[in-house]
Design a protein around this motif. Sequence first.
Motif, PDB file in Angstrom:
ATOM      1  N   GLY A  33       0.914  -1.270  -0.024  1.00 57.26           N
ATOM      2  CA  GLY A  33       0.062   0.114   0.072  1.00 57.26           C
ATOM      3  C   GLY A  33       0.756   1.068   0.043  1.00 57.26           C
ATOM      4  O   GLY A  33       1.874   1.428  -0.811  1.00 57.26           O
ATOM      5  N   PRO A  34       0.620   2.216   0.953  1.00 59.80           N
ATOM      6  CA  PRO A  34       1.385   3.311   0.891  1.00 59.80           C
ATOM      7  C   PRO A  34       2.627   3.146   1.743  1.00 59.80           C
ATOM      8  O   PRO A  34       3.460   4.255   1.840  1.00 59.80           O
ATOM      9  N   PHE A  35       3.044   2.207   2.248  1.00 58.39           N
ATOM     10  CA  PHE A  35       3.820   1.885   3.377  1.00 58.39           C
ATOM     11  C   PHE A  35       5.087   1.241   2.825  1.00 58.39           C
ATOM     12  O   PHE A  35       5.172   0.329   1.871  1.00 58.39           O
ATOM     13  N   GLN A  36       6.363   1.738   3.365  1.00 58.31           N
ATOM     14  CA  GLN A  36       7.707   0.748   3.315  1.00 58.31           C
ATOM     15  C   GLN A  36       7.615  -0.078   4.249  1.00 58.31           C
ATOM     16  O   GLN A  36       7.109   0.147   5.448  1.00 58.31           O
ATOM     17  N   ALA A  37       7.835  -1.247   4.278  1.00 61.98           N
ATOM     18  CA  ALA A  37       7.869  -2.375   5.354  1.00 61.98           C
ATOM     19  C   ALA A  37       9.245  -3.226   5.180  1.00 61.98           C
ATOM     20  O   ALA A  37       9.827  -3.142   4.301  1.00 61.98           O
ATOM     21  N   ALA A  38       9.330  -3.774   6.548  1.00 63.78           N
ATOM     22  CA  ALA A  38      10.474  -4.854   6.706  1.00 63.78           C
ATOM     23  C   ALA A  38      10.115  -5.406   7.914  1.00 63.78           C
ATOM     24  O   ALA A  38       9.277  -5.158   8.841  1.00 63.78           O
ATOM     25  N   VAL A  39      10.627  -6.756   8.003  1.00 63.78           N
ATOM     26  CA  VAL A  39      10.340  -7.850   8.867  1.00 63.78           C
ATOM     27  C   VAL A  39      11.769  -8.506   9.329  1.00 63.78           C
ATOM     28  O   VAL A  39      12.602  -8.916   8.217  1.00 63.78           O
ATOM     29  N   ARG A  40      12.019  -8.803  10.419  1.00 58.17           N
ATOM     30  CA  ARG A  40      12.927  -9.659  10.607  1.00 58.17           C
ATOM     31  C   ARG A  40      12.374 -10.769  11.985  1.00 58.17           C
ATOM     32  O   ARG A  40      11.585 -10.407  12.821  1.00 58.17           O
ATOM     33  N   LEU A  59       7.938  10.055   2.718  1.00 64.89           N
ATOM     34  CA  LEU A  59       7.714  11.613   2.426  1.00 64.89           C
ATOM     35  C   LEU A  59       7.343  11.578   1.099  1.00 64.89           C
ATOM     36  O   LEU A  59       7.562  10.904   0.261  1.00 64.89           O
ATOM     37  N   ALA A  60       6.336  12.692   1.171  1.00 63.59           N
ATOM     38  CA  ALA A  60       5.914  12.992  -0.489  1.00 63.59           C
ATOM     39  C   ALA A  60       6.844  13.618  -1.295  1.00 63.59           C
ATOM     40  O   ALA A  60       7.748  14.121  -0.584  1.00 63.59           O
ATOM     41  N   ALA A  61       6.788  13.575  -2.514  1.00 61.60           N
ATOM     42  CA  ALA A  61       7.727  13.963  -3.398  1.00 61.60           C
ATOM     43  C   ALA A  61       7.900  15.696  -3.046  1.00 61.60           C
ATOM     44  O   ALA A  61       6.726  16.230  -3.145  1.00 61.60           O
ATOM     45  N   PRO A  68       3.462  16.951   7.969  1.00 63.83           N
ATOM     46  CA  PRO A  68       2.067  16.961   7.262  1.00 63.83           C
ATOM     47  C   PRO A  68       0.810  16.684   7.893  1.00 63.83           C
ATOM     48  O   PRO A  68       1.022  16.096   8.893  1.00 63.83           O
ATOM     49  N   HIS A  69      -0.263  17.171   7.375  1.00 60.73           N
ATOM     50  CA  HIS A  69      -1.561  16.756   8.198  1.00 60.73           C
ATOM     51  C   HIS A  69      -1.828  17.374   9.114  1.00 60.73           C
ATOM     52  O   HIS A  69      -2.422  17.226  10.117  1.00 60.73           O
ATOM     53  N   GLY A  70      -0.853  18.227   9.698  1.00 61.89           N
ATOM     54  CA  GLY A  70      -0.917  18.905  10.799  1.00 61.89           C
ATOM     55  C   GLY A  70      -0.891  18.362  12.149  1.00 61.89           C
ATOM     56  O   GLY A  70      -1.222  18.445  13.103  1.00 61.89           O
ATOM     57  N   LEU A  71       0.148  17.139  12.150  1.00 62.29           N
ATOM     58  CA  LEU A  71       0.415  16.175  13.152  1.00 62.29           C
ATOM     59  C   LEU A  71       1.139  16.830  14.324  1.00 62.29           C
ATOM     60  O   LEU A  71       2.135  17.560  13.823  1.00 62.29           O
ATOM     61  N   PRO A  72       0.728  16.464  15.410  1.00 69.98           N
ATOM     62  CA  PRO A  72       1.474  17.159  16.480  1.00 69.98           C
ATOM     63  C   PRO A  72       3.033  16.114  16.790  1.00 69.98           C
ATOM     64  O   PRO A  72       2.721  14.791  16.192  1.00 69.98           O
ATOM     65  N   PRO A  73       3.851  16.602  17.538  1.00 76.40           N
ATOM     66  CA  PRO A  73       4.937  15.642  17.777  1.00 76.40           C
ATOM     67  C   PRO A  73       4.484  14.493  18.533  1.00 76.40           C
ATOM     68  O   PRO A  73       3.370  14.913  19.291  1.00 76.40           O
ATOM     69  N   ALA A  74       5.277  13.559  18.591  1.00 78.35           N
ATOM     70  CA  ALA A  74       4.910  12.524  19.711  1.00 78.35           C
ATOM     71  C   ALA A  74       5.101  12.659  20.971  1.00 78.35           C
ATOM     72  O   ALA A  74       5.607  13.683  21.546  1.00 78.35           O
ATOM     73  N   ALA A  75       4.064  11.977  21.699  1.00 78.58           N
ATOM     74  CA  ALA A  75       3.853  12.192  23.177  1.00 78.58           C
ATOM     75  C   ALA A  75       3.326  11.146  23.849  1.00 78.58           C
ATOM     76  O   ALA A  75       2.772  10.029  23.232  1.00 78.58           O
ATOM     77  N   GLY A  76       3.845  10.952  25.306  1.00 83.11           N
ATOM     78  CA  GLY A  76       3.104   9.482  25.871  1.00 83.11           C
ATOM     79  C   GLY A  76       1.699   9.626  25.792  1.00 83.11           C
ATOM     80  O   GLY A  76       1.086  10.601  25.891  1.00 83.11           O
ATOM     81  N   GLY A  77       1.267   8.122  25.958  1.00 79.09           N
ATOM     82  CA  GLY A  77      -0.225   8.182  25.983  1.00 79.09           C
ATOM     83  C   GLY A  77      -0.687   8.435  24.639  1.00 79.09           C
ATOM     84  O   GLY A  77      -1.885   9.071  24.811  1.00 79.09           O
TER      85      GLY A  77
END
Length: 404
Positions: free
Chosen positions: A159-166, A376-378, A387-396
């Motif tokens: 889909g839209p994702f890059q993916a990897a597995v170990r 990231l988009a081109a 993008p999308h106005g997302l906030p930085p990561a935070a706990g919870g």
Amino acid sequence: MSHAQQHGRGPSPARPCLRRAGRTWSPRVLTVAHWAACTTALPLLIVLLVVCVDLFGGTGRIWLPLLSAGPALAAATSRPAGVLGVGFLAALLGAGIGARHDVDASQLIAVLAALLTVTLAGTLAGALRVRRERVLAAVRSVAETAQHALLQPVPGSVGPFQAAVRYSAAAAEARIGGDLYALVDTPFGVRAIVGDVRGKGLPAVGTAALVLGVFREAAHDEPDLRDVVGRIERSLARNLGSDDFVTAVVAGYPEPGRLEMVNCGHAPPLLIRGTDVVPVDPVRPAPPLGLRTLSDESPCLQVVPFGEGDQLLLYTDGVTEARDAGREFYALAEGLARHLCDEPDRTLAAVHQDLLDHVGGRLHDDAALLLLRMPLAAGAAGAGARPHGLPPAAGGLGEREGAA
């Protein structure tokens, strides 16, 4: 579980990998490999050593019984033809040394008879060893086929994702175990599951196969992620014993910027935003799959903003509970932050090698890692805007959207 150190808030481009993704061998492993390579020549060296002692010291007759060590060691390192060759050479040289020193005929015959007996025994042992190696190779081939059928390879992009597995099974020769993962692209968006079956061995593998089969079917049929979990729960309730269960995280990406998760008693996934690595703790803890009848709690849908450049790591407790010689747990969040880059496969390769280095080369429990990244988009790679106005990561992180 230790959290990653914070390297500043807000968005920032992913860092390049700080170390090679390829395997780096420790000095101990290199020493063992070098020793193993030398053992094939060791039988001949022992035979030649006796000859050299005789040529330069004149005391070869004393060491004649040592010639039997040649074919005996060859049985552990060579094929039957090699054992016979070493034994024939040892007998020929032994007869020459005996004739040179006028060794009593009865004594020389006794030495050669012992040498012949050891050679024949070594040839039989070598033939049995070769047969066992062939059986082991066949078992490995079957295990690898079963692994590909059960844990289907994850492509580099879904889909839209890059993916990897170990994935690493604790039973090195089995290649498969009780940990499970799957990543599928469905009409309702990309969906993933990572889980851990209680127990080990064939029963755990059978349960993992059951969960994956139901997940792959339900993921394509059920619009609501909670209904996917419900189908798995009902199937396990009919097939598992009273003490069996499966911890799992089921994730879905139904629309841009929206990541859904249902956590059933599993380790919290790690969300990577910029250089921040934080756990996505469940808003309301839910029981593992197969134990819902013992609790009134039902899994709830947790929604997390997920935009360009964000990454999500799903894993099993075989990673975070791996210990080093000092009994220290592996700090996954810190290791992930050290090796983070914009290519999931390189990131996981470096983290997996870091994990093996931490435990000294071999894991004692099954371990699975699944990493998803939204590219990231081109033209946005160097913009540094969230993008999308997302906030930085935070706990919870995340909000609840009702129970399943």
